[in-house]
Motif scaffolding. Structure first.
Motif, PDB file in Angstrom:
ATOM      1  N   ARG A 170       4.316   2.799   6.052  1.00 59.96           N
ATOM      2  CA  ARG A 170       2.938   2.304   6.189  1.00 59.96           C
ATOM      3  C   ARG A 170       2.306   2.005   4.830  1.00 59.96           C
ATOM      4  O   ARG A 170       1.712   0.952   4.629  1.00 59.96           O
ATOM      5  N   ALA A 171       2.430   2.920   3.888  1.00 61.13           N
ATOM      6  CA  ALA A 171       1.823   2.743   2.563  1.00 61.13           C
ATOM      7  C   ALA A 171       2.422   1.532   1.844  1.00 61.13           C
ATOM      8  O   ALA A 171       1.705   0.756   1.215  1.00 61.13           O
ATOM      9  N   THR A 172       3.734   1.368   1.955  1.00 65.67           N
ATOM     10  CA  THR A 172       4.402   0.226   1.328  1.00 65.67           C
ATOM     11  C   THR A 172       3.913  -1.080   1.934  1.00 65.67           C
ATOM     12  O   THR A 172       3.618  -2.042   1.224  1.00 65.67           O
TER      13      THR A 172
ATOM     14  N   ARG B 221       0.437  -1.827   0.712  1.00 68.47           N
ATOM     15  CA  ARG B 221       0.476  -2.228  -0.699  1.00 68.47           C
ATOM     16  C   ARG B 221       0.937  -3.680  -0.820  1.00 68.47           C
ATOM     17  O   ARG B 221       0.358  -4.466  -1.565  1.00 68.47           O
TER      18      ARG B 221
END
Length: 80
Positions: free
Chosen positions: A28-30, A33
């Motif tokens: 999710r974070a990737t 980003r």
């Protein structure tokens, strides 16, 4: 990348960013980003996976991933 158009296509297919990141096997974070373009672009494989998940046409793909935005063009011109 045209983030606005990608998000529109995601909404049309009822995908949240979280759901799409899971569908393509990305953290999710990737995904967030890369969506915000903070130094990382989507790889060709990731673009293929996104296109498959969202059912994007070639025209969509070009408009979203390969058509530089006005701000990108302006920034490149300013740095020259």
């Amino acid at each position: 990348m045209n983030r606005t158009l990608l998000q529109k296509k995601m909404r049309e297919q009822a995908f949240t960013a979280d759901a799409l990141s899971k569908k393509i096997g990305m953290g999710r974070a990737t995904f967030f980003r890369k969506l915000r373009s903070e130094g990382e672009a989507f790889t060709i494989k990731e673009v293929e996976d996104i296109c498959s998940a969202l059912g994007l046409t070639r025209t969509d793909v070009h408009a979203i991933f390969f058509n530089p935005s006005v701000s990108d063009v302006r920034q490149k011109g300013d740095s020259a």
